[in-house]
Enzyme design. Structure first.
Site, PDB file in Angstrom:
ATOM      1  N   CYS A 115      -8.879  54.306  12.015  1.00 33.57           N
ATOM      2  CA  CYS A 115      -7.586  54.410  11.568  1.00 33.57           C
ATOM      3  C   CYS A 115      -6.536  55.007  12.412  1.00 33.57           C
ATOM      4  O   CYS A 115      -5.460  54.849  11.909  1.00 33.57           O
ATOM      5  CB  CYS A 115      -7.757  55.035  10.343  1.00 33.57           C
ATOM      6  SG  CYS A 115      -9.005  54.389   9.074  1.00 33.57           S
ATOM      7  N   HIS A 255      -1.303  58.343   7.913  1.00 29.43           N
ATOM      8  CA  HIS A 255      -2.211  57.281   7.693  1.00 29.43           C
ATOM      9  C   HIS A 255      -2.323  57.095   6.259  1.00 29.43           C
ATOM     10  O   HIS A 255      -2.470  58.349   5.592  1.00 29.43           O
ATOM     11  CB  HIS A 255      -3.439  57.419   8.397  1.00 29.43           C
ATOM     12  CG  HIS A 255      -4.550  56.596   8.032  1.00 29.43           C
ATOM     13  ND1 HIS A 255      -4.227  55.513   8.085  1.00 29.43           N
ATOM     14  CD2 HIS A 255      -5.670  56.705   7.573  1.00 29.43           C
ATOM     15  CE1 HIS A 255      -5.365  54.628   7.893  1.00 29.43           C
ATOM     16  NE2 HIS A 255      -6.207  55.541   7.124  1.00 29.43           N
ATOM     17  N   ASN A 285      -5.603  51.217   2.388  1.00 25.12           N
ATOM     18  CA  ASN A 285      -6.056  51.639   3.558  1.00 25.12           C
ATOM     19  C   ASN A 285      -6.023  50.381   4.492  1.00 25.12           C
ATOM     20  O   ASN A 285      -7.115  49.772   4.537  1.00 25.12           O
ATOM     21  CB  ASN A 285      -7.132  52.687   3.633  1.00 25.12           C
ATOM     22  CG  ASN A 285      -7.432  53.012   4.999  1.00 25.12           C
ATOM     23  OD1 ASN A 285      -7.069  52.692   6.025  1.00 25.12           O
ATOM     24  ND2 ASN A 285      -8.458  54.112   5.030  1.00 25.12           N
TER      25      ASN A 285
HETATM   26  O1  UT7 Z   1      -9.135  55.805   6.721  1.00 23.03           O
HETATM   27  C1  UT7 Z   1     -10.037  57.251   7.256  1.00 23.03           C
HETATM   28  C2  UT7 Z   1      -9.589  58.155   6.250  1.00 23.03           C
HETATM   29  N1  UT7 Z   1     -10.229  57.658   4.842  1.00 23.03           N
HETATM   30  C3  UT7 Z   1     -10.462  58.904   4.174  1.00 23.03           C
HETATM   31  O2  UT7 Z   1      -9.900  59.833   4.624  1.00 23.03           O
HETATM   32  C4  UT7 Z   1     -10.908  58.509   2.595  1.00 23.03           C
HETATM   33  C5  UT7 Z   1     -11.172  59.935   2.218  1.00 23.03           C
HETATM   34  N2  UT7 Z   1     -11.958  60.033   0.928  1.00 23.03           N
HETATM   35  C6  UT7 Z   1     -11.268  59.712  -0.297  1.00 23.03           C
HETATM   36  O3  UT7 Z   1      -9.996  59.258  -0.071  1.00 23.03           O
HETATM   37  C7  UT7 Z   1     -12.002  59.810  -1.379  1.00 23.03           C
HETATM   38  O4  UT7 Z   1     -13.271  60.820  -1.212  1.00 23.03           O
HETATM   39  C8  UT7 Z   1     -12.372  58.767  -2.371  1.00 23.03           C
HETATM   40  C9  UT7 Z   1     -11.406  58.051  -2.903  1.00 23.03           C
HETATM   41  C10 UT7 Z   1     -13.003  57.725  -1.244  1.00 23.03           C
HETATM   42  C11 UT7 Z   1     -13.353  59.121  -3.437  1.00 23.03           C
HETATM   43  O5  UT7 Z   1     -12.748  60.232  -4.167  1.00 23.03           O
HETATM   44  P1  UT7 Z   1     -13.555  61.518  -4.804  1.00 23.03           P
HETATM   45  O6  UT7 Z   1     -12.315  62.039  -5.606  1.00 23.03           O
HETATM   46  O7  UT7 Z   1     -13.807  62.126  -3.207  1.00 23.03           O
HETATM   47  O8  UT7 Z   1     -14.775  61.090  -5.532  1.00 23.03           O
HETATM   48  P2  UT7 Z   1     -16.388  60.941  -5.259  1.00 23.03           P
HETATM   49  O9  UT7 Z   1     -16.633  60.325  -4.072  1.00 23.03           O
HETATM   50  O10 UT7 Z   1     -16.655  62.483  -5.404  1.00 23.03           O
HETATM   51  O11 UT7 Z   1     -16.729  60.222  -6.438  1.00 23.03           O
HETATM   52  C12 UT7 Z   1     -16.554  61.038  -7.945  1.00 23.03           C
HETATM   53  C13 UT7 Z   1     -17.393  60.018  -8.931  1.00 23.03           C
HETATM   54  C14 UT7 Z   1     -18.712  59.774  -8.739  1.00 23.03           C
HETATM   55  O12 UT7 Z   1     -19.466  59.667  -9.833  1.00 23.03           O
HETATM   56  P3  UT7 Z   1     -20.344  61.163 -10.035  1.00 23.03           P
HETATM   57  O13 UT7 Z   1     -21.312  61.112  -9.066  1.00 23.03           O
HETATM   58  O14 UT7 Z   1     -19.593  62.075 -10.328  1.00 23.03           O
HETATM   59  O15 UT7 Z   1     -20.894  60.490 -11.526  1.00 23.03           O
HETATM   60  C15 UT7 Z   1     -18.448  58.418  -7.967  1.00 23.03           C
HETATM   61  O16 UT7 Z   1     -19.820  57.486  -8.321  1.00 23.03           O
HETATM   62  O17 UT7 Z   1     -16.453  58.873  -8.797  1.00 23.03           O
HETATM   63  C16 UT7 Z   1     -17.561  57.626  -8.748  1.00 23.03           C
HETATM   64  N3  UT7 Z   1     -16.645  56.715  -8.012  1.00 23.03           N
HETATM   65  C17 UT7 Z   1     -16.150  55.647  -8.810  1.00 23.03           C
HETATM   66  N4  UT7 Z   1     -15.855  55.548 -10.023  1.00 23.03           N
HETATM   67  C18 UT7 Z   1     -15.190  54.172 -10.608  1.00 23.03           C
HETATM   68  C19 UT7 Z   1     -16.748  56.445  -6.764  1.00 23.03           C
HETATM   69  N5  UT7 Z   1     -15.946  55.125  -6.631  1.00 23.03           N
HETATM   70  C20 UT7 Z   1     -15.666  54.843  -7.818  1.00 23.03           C
HETATM   71  C21 UT7 Z   1     -14.951  53.624  -8.439  1.00 23.03           C
HETATM   72  N6  UT7 Z   1     -14.645  53.586  -9.626  1.00 23.03           N
HETATM   73  N7  UT7 Z   1     -14.350  52.979  -7.499  1.00 23.03           N
END
Ligand code: UT7
Length: 328
Positions: A115, A255, A285
């Site tokens: 990225c 980004h 992204n």
């Molecule tokens: O381009 C390079 C740079 N990229 C980044 O910097 C990306 C950085 N990370 C992020 O943007 C975020 O971490 C994400 C958007 C990827 C994820 O958001 P989060 O608030 O960190 O969520 P999480 O991964 O901690 O997941 C929370 C919950 C989980 O469920 P449990 O374990 O709490 O029951 C996931 O399984 O949300 C669940 N989850 C979803 N639920 C519905 C993960 N993806 C989804 C989804 N829909 N698409």
């Protein structure tokens, strides 16, 4: 010692594929909701390349527009750099395919910094122009990242989109242009974001395909924390080079990975949210295409005006990061 020339962006272009994939479409593909995607990422829709579109096909219209806006033809180019992590093939480079499609006759190569690819490529182009070696360089950020997404993994498939942005980097005629660039990397954290297979470490095999190793793997929450901290530091770094302060920035173009990341970076920098350009809602992204398309839109809509101090900042797999300070 001061460099003989200053480099400036003299033309910008962008292209996104026609097909739009909305959050409602994704609700039918994986267990997710529009509400989750919007509140956790800010994304509403993203563009997806058609089956016959590879990365250089997206790069072509963006490059043609950038050249037109710079008042140049492909024959004027001294070099083409394509930042991409989703090239048409391992080799020849996407830059070589683009060179042929444009009808240019200059050197051409790809750069891979995930990225942060556009930040890296812009910095390299700046150095070539500054040194006097080249007059006109086409810098492209282009991705068909959708080909490397596991469309059954809700943790990643809702985040990404395809697109291309292009910038012509030439000698500045009025002293405005790229004032400072800063690049960083931390290869120890490579596992946080990667496509494990397809290279020499894990060559393609029936087993690697069965295990979905050719798709993007991401440790989202870890990445989130590092992204915020690192982008904040990179912005401070480029400002320091020119003894400028946060208040001098007219527009911050980060980004576009997640609008919560962008707002957190703004809060840490104590820069008003209105000064942070955000278009992740419409594109998701787009990896190395994100910052250049955001810059294109900011200039086109008059958000960035002549004389403004603009900071581009990116962060991605590698880990890699980079920032550029531009007097527009
Ligand atoms: O381009 C390079 C740079 N990229 C980044 O910097 C990306 C950085 N990370 C992020 O943007 C975020 O971490 C994400 C958007 C990827 C994820 O958001 P989060 O608030 O960190 O969520 P999480 O991964 O901690 O997941 C929370 C919950 C989980 O469920 P449990 O374990 O709490 O029951 C996931 O399984 O949300 C669940 N989850 C979803 N639920 C519905 C993960 N993806 C989804 C989804 N829909 N698409």
């Amino acid at each position: 010692m001061t460099a003989p020339y200053r480099a400036a962006i003299t033309g910008l272009g962008a292209y996104v594929p026609e097909k739009i994939l909305t959050n409602a479409d994704l609700e039918k593909m994986v267990e997710t909701t529009d509400e989750w995607i919007r509140t956790r990422t800010g994304i509403r829709e993203r563009h997806i390349a058609a089956a016959d579109q590879a990365t250089s096909d997206l790069a072509l219209p963006a490059s043609q527009e950038a050249l037109k806006n710079a008042g140049l033809t492909p024959k004027d180019l001294d070099l083409i750099i394509v930042a991409t992590t989703s090239p048409d093939m391992f080799f020849p480079s996407a830059a070589c395919f683009l060179q042929a499609k444009l009808g240019a006759s200059c050197g051409a190569f790809d750069m891979a910094a995930a990225c942060s690819g556009f930040a890296y490529a812009l910095s390299v182009a700046e150095s070539f122009v500054k040194s006097g070696l080249h007059k006109h360089i086409l810098v492209v950020g282009a991705e068909t990242i959708s080909r490397f997404i596991n469309w059954t993994d809700r943790g990643t498939c809702v985040l990404f989109g395809d697109g291309a942005g292009a910038a012509v980097v030439s000698r500045s005629k009025d002293g405005h242009g790229i004032l400072a660039s800063y690049l960083g990397a931390d290869g120890r954290e490579s596992e946080i974001l990667q496509i494990p297979a397809g290279g020499s470490r894990i060559p393609p095999s029936a087993e690697s395909i069965a295990n979905n190793l050719h798709y993007i793997r991401m440790q989202g929450p870890e990445l989130f924390k590092i992204a915020v901290k690192t982008m904040e530091q990179a912005v401070h770094k480029v400002l320091e080079y020119e003894h400028l302060k946060i208040k001098d920035i007219s527009c911050l173009i980060p980004h576009q990975a997640n609008d919560r990341i962008l707002r957190a970076v703004a809060d840490r920098l104590k820069i008003p949210h209105e000064k942070v350009f955000i278009n992740v809602d419409r594109y998701g992204n787009m990896s190395s295409a994100s910052t250049v398309i955001a810059l294109y839109e900011a200039v086109k809509t008059g958000v960035v005006k002549k004389g403004d101090y603009v900071v581009l900042v990116a962060f991605g797999g590698g880990l890699t990061w980079g920032a550029s300070l531009i007097k527009w």
